[in-house]
Design a protein around this motif. Structure first.
Motif, PDB file in Angstrom:
ATOM      1  N   GLY A   2      82.232  43.569 -23.718  1.00 50.73           N
ATOM      2  CA  GLY A   2      82.705  43.984 -25.034  1.00 50.73           C
ATOM      3  C   GLY A   2      81.653  44.756 -25.796  1.00 50.73           C
ATOM      4  O   GLY A   2      80.800  44.163 -26.466  1.00 50.73           O
ATOM      5  N   ILE A   3      81.690  46.073 -25.699  1.00 51.12           N
ATOM      6  CA  ILE A   3      80.789  46.917 -26.489  1.00 51.12           C
ATOM      7  C   ILE A   3      81.277  46.946 -27.931  1.00 51.12           C
ATOM      8  O   ILE A   3      80.508  46.866 -28.859  1.00 51.12           O
ATOM      9  N   GLU A   4      82.572  47.077 -28.112  1.00 54.21           N
ATOM     10  CA  GLU A   4      83.274  47.103 -29.396  1.00 54.21           C
ATOM     11  C   GLU A   4      83.016  48.365 -30.204  1.00 54.21           C
ATOM     12  O   GLU A   4      83.931  49.037 -30.612  1.00 54.21           O
ATOM     13  N   LEU A  15      81.401  43.598 -37.301  1.00 55.25           N
ATOM     14  CA  LEU A  15      82.026  42.787 -36.246  1.00 55.25           C
ATOM     15  C   LEU A  15      81.216  41.539 -35.883  1.00 55.25           C
ATOM     16  O   LEU A  15      81.676  40.713 -35.099  1.00 55.25           O
ATOM     17  N   ASN A  16      80.003  41.432 -36.411  1.00 62.41           N
ATOM     18  CA  ASN A  16      79.138  40.262 -36.175  1.00 62.41           C
ATOM     19  C   ASN A  16      78.849  40.006 -34.699  1.00 62.41           C
ATOM     20  O   ASN A  16      78.825  38.859 -34.250  1.00 62.41           O
ATOM     21  N   LYS A  17      78.621  41.061 -33.926  1.00 62.94           N
ATOM     22  CA  LYS A  17      78.326  40.894 -32.495  1.00 62.94           C
ATOM     23  C   LYS A  17      76.897  40.420 -32.248  1.00 62.94           C
ATOM     24  O   LYS A  17      76.635  39.721 -31.287  1.00 62.94           O
ATOM     25  N   GLY A  18      75.950  40.864 -33.073  1.00 60.34           N
ATOM     26  CA  GLY A  18      74.572  40.416 -32.915  1.00 60.34           C
ATOM     27  C   GLY A  18      73.878  40.935 -31.677  1.00 60.34           C
ATOM     28  O   GLY A  18      73.116  40.200 -31.051  1.00 60.34           O
ATOM     29  N   THR A  19      74.124  42.173 -31.308  1.00 62.72           N
ATOM     30  CA  THR A  19      73.424  42.748 -30.161  1.00 62.72           C
ATOM     31  C   THR A  19      73.106  44.220 -30.430  1.00 62.72           C
ATOM     32  O   THR A  19      73.807  44.888 -31.174  1.00 62.72           O
ATOM     33  N   THR A  20      72.054  44.680 -29.806  1.00 63.71           N
ATOM     34  CA  THR A  20      71.622  46.057 -30.035  1.00 63.71           C
ATOM     35  C   THR A  20      72.167  46.984 -28.957  1.00 63.71           C
ATOM     36  O   THR A  20      72.574  46.549 -27.876  1.00 63.71           O
ATOM     37  N   GLU A  41      84.877  47.291 -23.070  1.00 64.67           N
ATOM     38  CA  GLU A  41      85.980  47.214 -24.017  1.00 64.67           C
ATOM     39  C   GLU A  41      85.493  47.612 -25.400  1.00 64.67           C
ATOM     40  O   GLU A  41      84.393  47.227 -25.811  1.00 64.67           O
ATOM     41  N   ASN A  42      86.325  48.382 -26.096  1.00 62.32           N
ATOM     42  CA  ASN A  42      85.939  48.994 -27.350  1.00 62.32           C
ATOM     43  C   ASN A  42      87.070  48.919 -28.363  1.00 62.32           C
ATOM     44  O   ASN A  42      88.242  48.917 -27.983  1.00 62.32           O
ATOM     45  N   ILE A  43      86.704  48.886 -29.643  1.00 59.68           N
ATOM     46  CA  ILE A  43      87.688  48.853 -30.716  1.00 59.68           C
ATOM     47  C   ILE A  43      87.541  50.130 -31.547  1.00 59.68           C
ATOM     48  O   ILE A  43      86.451  50.416 -32.056  1.00 59.68           O
ATOM     49  N   ASN A  61      79.472  54.465 -24.362  1.00 58.53           N
ATOM     50  CA  ASN A  61      80.136  54.186 -23.087  1.00 58.53           C
ATOM     51  C   ASN A  61      79.707  55.184 -22.014  1.00 58.53           C
ATOM     52  O   ASN A  61      79.553  54.815 -20.854  1.00 58.53           O
ATOM     53  N   ILE A  62      79.543  56.425 -22.396  1.00 62.00           N
ATOM     54  CA  ILE A  62      79.089  57.452 -21.445  1.00 62.00           C
ATOM     55  C   ILE A  62      77.732  57.066 -20.871  1.00 62.00           C
ATOM     56  O   ILE A  62      77.495  57.169 -19.664  1.00 62.00           O
ATOM     57  N   ILE A  63      76.848  56.582 -21.721  1.00 61.72           N
ATOM     58  CA  ILE A  63      75.521  56.138 -21.266  1.00 61.72           C
ATOM     59  C   ILE A  63      75.651  54.939 -20.323  1.00 61.72           C
ATOM     60  O   ILE A  63      74.946  54.846 -19.319  1.00 61.72           O
ATOM     61  N   CYS A  64      76.575  54.025 -20.628  1.00 59.76           N
ATOM     62  CA  CYS A  64      76.742  52.799 -19.837  1.00 59.76           C
ATOM     63  C   CYS A  64      77.427  53.028 -18.489  1.00 59.76           C
ATOM     64  O   CYS A  64      77.317  52.208 -17.595  1.00 59.76           O
ATOM     65  N   LYS A  65      78.157  54.122 -18.347  1.00 64.38           N
ATOM     66  CA  LYS A  65      78.830  54.488 -17.099  1.00 64.38           C
ATOM     67  C   LYS A  65      79.723  53.383 -16.533  1.00 64.38           C
ATOM     68  O   LYS A  65      79.547  52.938 -15.389  1.00 64.38           O
TER      69      LYS A  65
END
Length: 184
Positions: A2-4, A15-20, A41-43, A61-65
């Motif tokens: 979940g990138i979001e 969104l309070n994901k807490g990740t960089t 997954e993205n919102i 997402n492009i960077i994450c492939k």
């Protein structure tokens, strides 16, 4: 995964994901290094967020492939802060029965609603083919939602068959499954 959102502020403060961003990219690289299939997954269409931020999500997402980049339209959920904000500022009536699903369209009065709804359907193509960014920026302005929905379903079917759960099959099986998937 979940990138979001590709925007750190949106992902962590709204969104309070807490990740960089760096942690997400690092995790994706490890997953890909060990040849584990990756679906991100993205919102899109988050209240208070603009089209530019949604495009930043595609860039991350492009960077994450990923093997498949899924995108969904934000819909309010009961007893959340974003649901209350949606009622107060973005025209949500508070009737959760109005929400059909997060693939079709936002029920909120958000900025660039048509473009963002269309981007959701073309999102996986943008992630897979970043060179299409300028064309997709033009396409999302064209009211062709049904056609974009069809393109999205074709891509989901392709990725499911060949990337997420690949296996050998007959072309007739593929065509039949494609037909059933599109009818859905």
């Amino acid at each position: 995964m979940g990138i979001e959102s590709g925007d750190d502020f949106v992902r962590n403060k709204i969104l309070n994901k807490g990740t960089t961003r760096d942690k997400i990219v690092s995790a994706c690289r490890i997953i890909k290094k060990y040849k584990i299939r990756l679906e991100c997954e993205n919102i899109l269409g988050i209240p208070g967020v603009n089209l530019t931020s949604d495009l930043e999500t595609a860039k991350l997402n492009i960077i994450c492939k990923p093997d498949y980049a899924a995108s969904y339209i934000f819909q309010p959920h009961p007893k959340t802060i974003l649901s209350e904000v949606s009622k107060w500022k973005y025209g949500f009536s508070g009737n959760y029965d109005e929400i059909t699903n997060f693939y079709q369209s936002s029920i909120l009065d958000i900025e660039n609603k048509t473009e963002r709804d269309n981007l959701q359907k073309l999102f996986p193509y943008l992630v897979e083919f970043p060179c299409l960014i300028h064309i997709i920026k033009l396409l999302i302005k064209i009211p062709a939602k049904s056609f974009y929905r069809l393109l999205n379903k074709i891509w989901i079917g392709y990725c499911a068959r060949f990337r997420i759960v690949p296996y050998r099959f007959k072309i007739s099986e593929f065509l039949w499954d494609l037909y059933l998937f599109i009818r859905r």
